[in-house]
Design a protein around this motif. Structure first.
Motif, PDB file in Angstrom:
ATOM      1  N   ASP A  32       5.461   3.246  22.283  1.00 26.55           N
ATOM      2  CA  ASP A  32       4.485   3.555  21.232  1.00 26.55           C
ATOM      3  C   ASP A  32       3.969   2.281  20.553  1.00 26.55           C
ATOM      4  O   ASP A  32       2.774   2.146  20.286  1.00 26.55           O
ATOM      5  CB  ASP A  32       5.111   4.485  20.196  1.00 26.55           C
ATOM      6  N   ARG A  35       1.627   0.473  22.980  1.00 26.33           N
ATOM      7  CA  ARG A  35       0.348   1.168  23.062  1.00 26.33           C
ATOM      8  C   ARG A  35      -0.500   0.883  21.818  1.00 26.33           C
ATOM      9  O   ARG A  35      -1.715   0.646  21.920  1.00 26.33           O
ATOM     10  CB  ARG A  35       0.603   2.673  23.206  1.00 26.33           C
ATOM     11  N   THR A  36       0.117   0.883  20.655  1.00 23.26           N
ATOM     12  CA  THR A  36      -0.612   0.607  19.414  1.00 23.26           C
ATOM     13  C   THR A  36      -1.138  -0.826  19.399  1.00 23.26           C
ATOM     14  O   THR A  36      -2.287  -1.068  18.999  1.00 23.26           O
ATOM     15  CB  THR A  36       0.317   0.838  18.201  1.00 23.26           C
ATOM     16  N   LYS A  39      -4.154  -0.996  21.648  1.00 21.72           N
ATOM     17  CA  LYS A  39      -5.348  -0.404  21.020  1.00 21.72           C
ATOM     18  C   LYS A  39      -5.947  -1.346  19.978  1.00 21.72           C
ATOM     19  O   LYS A  39      -7.168  -1.486  19.883  1.00 21.72           O
ATOM     20  CB  LYS A  39      -4.996   0.932  20.372  1.00 21.72           C
TER      21      LYS A  39
END
Length: 162
Positions: A32, A35-36, A39
């Protein structure tokens, strides 16, 4: 950004993460977070590209790192359009400090010769590169004046000025 983090700090962070999230949830938390971060980087890159497109072709060499004041100054000084390297190379700080030190030493030598700087006056004539002190009138034996100096009168009050 994290250049000063060493191996002990990384191990402490891993142990802390295992204690907080547990070994079963830790891989999901790492995914997570990764992924953050991805982004955020994509958003940042698209924002930079949009700004470059809006600025136009005359700013095609524009780099966002140049907005950092240290980078900007370093880039301007390295270009040497003003001839600052010649000035910097022509100025010898060690030589200047040595000259100042010699002047201070010369004044110290004069004071060590037994002539007090408060009881004498300096002469403009110098011999051998040294400042000579000649004994002047003794200022310490002046008769003291018993009169009090007159108090200055204050300027007149101007009501229009206030």
């Amino acid at each position: 950004m994290f250049n000063d983090i060493g191996l002990p700090e990384v191990i402490a962070l891993v142990v802390l993460a295992v204690l907080i999230f547990g070994p079963d949830k830790l891989p999901q938390v790492i995914q997570d977070v990764a992924r953050t971060i991805r982004k955020i980087r994509d958003f940042s890159d698209s924002a930079k590209q949009d700004i470059r497109n809006e600025l136009g072709p005359e700013f095609k060499d524009f780099e966002f790192e140049d907005l950092n004041p240290k980078t900007f100054i370093r880039k301007q000084l390295d270009s040497d359009e003003l001839g600052l390297k010649e000035i910097r190379n022509g100025f010898d700080l060690k030589k200047e400090m040595a000259e100042v030190g010699d002047a201070v030493q010369t004044v110290g030598d004069v004071r060590d010769d037994g002539v007090s700087s408060s009881s004498g006056s300096t002469s403009s004539a110098s011999s051998g590169g040294r400042i000579s002190m000649t004994k002047g009138p003794d200022l310490e034996k002046r008769p003291e004046s018993t009169e009090q100096p007159a108090k200055p009168t204050p300027p007149p009050f101007d009501s229009d000025a206030t």
